[in-house]
Every structure is written in structure tokens, then in C-alpha cells.
Design an enzyme around this catalytic site. Sequence first.
Site, short mmCIF file in Angstrom:
data_model
loop_
_atom_site.label_atom_id
_atom_site.label_comp_id
_atom_site.label_asym_id
_atom_site.label_seq_id
_atom_site.Cartn_x
_atom_site.Cartn_y
_atom_site.Cartn_z
N LYS A 1 22.09 46.26 74.87
CA LYS A 1 21.84 45.17 75.81
C LYS A 1 22.84 44.02 75.65
O LYS A 1 22.78 43.04 76.40
CB LYS A 1 20.41 44.63 75.64
CG LYS A 1 19.32 45.66 75.94
CD LYS A 1 17.94 45.06 75.81
CE LYS A 1 16.85 46.11 75.85
NZ LYS A 1 16.77 46.83 77.13
N ASP B 1 10.89 39.34 68.68
CA ASP B 1 11.66 40.36 69.40
C ASP B 1 12.71 39.63 70.23
O ASP B 1 12.40 39.04 71.27
CB ASP B 1 10.74 41.19 70.28
CG ASP B 1 11.48 42.24 71.09
OD1 ASP B 1 12.72 42.31 71.00
OD2 ASP B 1 10.81 42.99 71.84
N CYS C 1 7.99 48.99 80.75
CA CYS C 1 7.43 49.10 79.40
C CYS C 1 6.63 47.86 79.03
O CYS C 1 6.64 47.40 77.88
CB CYS C 1 8.53 49.36 78.37
SG CYS C 1 9.37 50.94 78.58
#
Length: 434
Positions: A252, A226, A392
Site C-alpha cells: 500500500k 493498525d 473486509c
Amino acid sequence: MTSIAIPAGMPQYDDVPRFDVVRVRADFPILSREINGHPLVYLDSANTSHKPRQVLDVLDEHYARHNANVSRSVHTLGTEATEAYEGARAKVAAFINAPSPDEVVFTKNSTEAINIVAYAFSNASLRPDGDPRFRLGPGDEVVISEMEHHSNIVPWQLLCERTGATLRWFPVTDQGRLDESGLDDLVTERTKIVSLVHVSNILGTVNATSRITARVREVGALLLLDCSQSVPHLPMDVVDLDADYIVFTGHKMLGPTGIGVLWGRGELLAAMPPVFGGGSMIETVTMARSTFAAPPARFEAGTPPIAEAVALGAAVDYLNGVGMRAIQWHEKELTAYALDAFATVPDLRIFGPAVPVGRGGTISFALGDVHPHDVGQVLDSLGVQVRVGHHCAKPVCSRFGVPAMTRASFYLYTTTEEIDALVGGLEQVRKVFD
């Protein structure tokens, strides 16, 4: 030119590329805003970055002059839209040094990209002719880490529930780094895929993956990284990284929302069954059965985020213009400056690495017993925007014994003056809750 005061002990190199932060900031219209009568201090780029005029203009230009669907028409607008969309794919591929643009799948975000891989495993497991690399069942294992964003936890939990496979994970040390001490016992011949965060969105940790990659190769598993918090901030070379898949998201990295990327090795994408069915992902369709297009089209069913992809290509152009090595060094110096500045704030506890080595420009912290939501509200009253909550990443909060954290995160447009404003704001928080 805005310069950064490099803290004592930080090396200084004459060959490090630099850029003019003031000039960069002038490209971002939102940075001229005031919040509650104070200049905007935006320290939430790990959540979403702002967009320069160069990206906003491309988005507007596409809708104003080239709006059409892709890969469906022979008319002029359809051709222009298709060329722009595929041109953006080529730009993204070059940005991460992918061997071929066909290895770049456009998604709506990193979460969808991870889910595509997880559901490809699930779909392959249902087919007797499924590629054995993707088939999962009881006795097989998926390995993640305690450091992951929920988007790299929940899809694998669901996959294991569907297939009967077992989910295992790397723990996190007190210093906020991956605990690799049990690597050989954790990643074994039963492991089918290891999926890890490259840079933590909550701890800022940059995970050096070479030992894990070597073990993954030794046992014949696959590796997904990721890279949502690394592609926007570090030079990226997927060949050198030696992963099988990486995922990242456009919003992002100066791009719009609604666009993300799954990169996969070409032969793996070709072996993966589709996840979404519909238009554009097919080769032939009859009432009895369908055959499917080659990647990347196989994984891009329906009308894709066309304008968003084109604007992501513009964001890549902008980042290349500034220089990824320059951005990386700028953030390293900002992080060192911030860590030194935070050390002057009484009762402030930093989560994650306490040194700028092996960490990115994301710093989460607690201020005494003040709840992060209260910290965030006081800072917002002063124009300072930070993120508060579990980010998160609830397992990380549980690991460190807190319900939530306050997070400041930096990007190419961040200045030391903004870090000073944050530190001054934290002093105000202490006064309010003393």
C-alpha cells in the site's frame, strides 16, 4: 505542473510543500495503460498502490545481481543480500522514527503482524513463566472497534476463544467516527490490549488516539495501532504516536506484495514468546529444547521476503524523495475537491466524515439504489477503477445498513482530472440505471 483547485473555505498556506504530480505519474508505468479504450483512472490505492520504476528496478536488480539467502553465508552474494536486507530494515525504522532498527520485524503483511502479537499473547498465556502483560484468561478483556478491518477483528476473536478472555469494542457514530463517550467504562483495569485502526480503510476516518492512549496508560494495558492506511499517507513518528505496536504493509506504500512490518517497543518484543518456529529464529537447539534469538530474528523464522524487503526500502526512498508532508497535503486537497464534486451527484450518500478534517483520501459511498457491483462494472467500462464490496469491514457495512459500498481512494499520483472522470462516470451509471 498539475495543480489542484482548492475548494472555498480550505486554508491555503505558502509553506506547504508541493510536488509535480505529472512528473510523479511518469514514474509509474502502469498509469499509461488504457482500459476498455479509455485512459486508466486508478482510484483503488487503499487496496493496493502502484509501483514506480525506481522500486521495480531495485527488485529486478536484486534478483539479477545479488540473489542469495540472508544471515547464513560468508560468501559475497550472501553478504550483499544480508546488507541489503538489513539496510532496508534501517530505512523503514528511520521512516517511522523507530528508536532502533531491531524494533522492526518484517512480516508478509499487516494481517500476519497482528496475528504475531495475538499469538504471542496466546503462547504467553500457556506458560507459567509468561510475562504477565501478555497473559490472558477469563475476566481479562481485549478492546477493538466497530471500524476495524477483518484483520484487526478475527485474530482477537480467536485469541479470546483460546484464552477465555472477553472481546469488547468502541462503536461508530453516524458521522463515521469512533464513539469515545464510554471510554472509561470500556477500557478498564481488566483490559490487556487495545487494538485500533489509525485510519479507516472504508470510512477514511483518521482516529485521533490521544485520549484513548492516555486511558490505556492509566489502566496499564497495551496499545496496537493498525497503520496500514496511515504510514503510506502521513508523516509517521512512533515515538510521538506513543503506541506499543504499529503494523503496516508494503504494497500500500509503493512496495511489493508479500512484505509488511510489525514495529514494537524493544522491551516488549524482547518479552514476547516466539510464534513461528524454525530456522534463523533460534539461539541454540538440542533434541530436548531450544532457546531463541533476540528480536527481530525471533519473529522471522525461515527464509524471509528478502527481495521484497529490499524493494520496500526503495519505496521508502521514493516516498522520502517526494516528501510525506507534501503527500499528506496533496491528498487533503484531493479529498476536499472530491467531497465538493460528490456533492453535485444526485442521490449519492457518503459514508464517513463529510468534511476533509480528520479524514484521509478514501471515500466510500452509495449511489441511490444501484448495487455497488453494478456501479463498479459501469465505471470499469469507462476505465475508472474503484473498489466495491464490504472492503473486509463487514461490521461497518452492517452499522450503516448496507450490504456493500463503492470506494474511491487516492494517492500521490491521483489528479483532480481523475476525480472529474469518476464523477462523470457516476453520471453514466445514473443514466444506465434510471
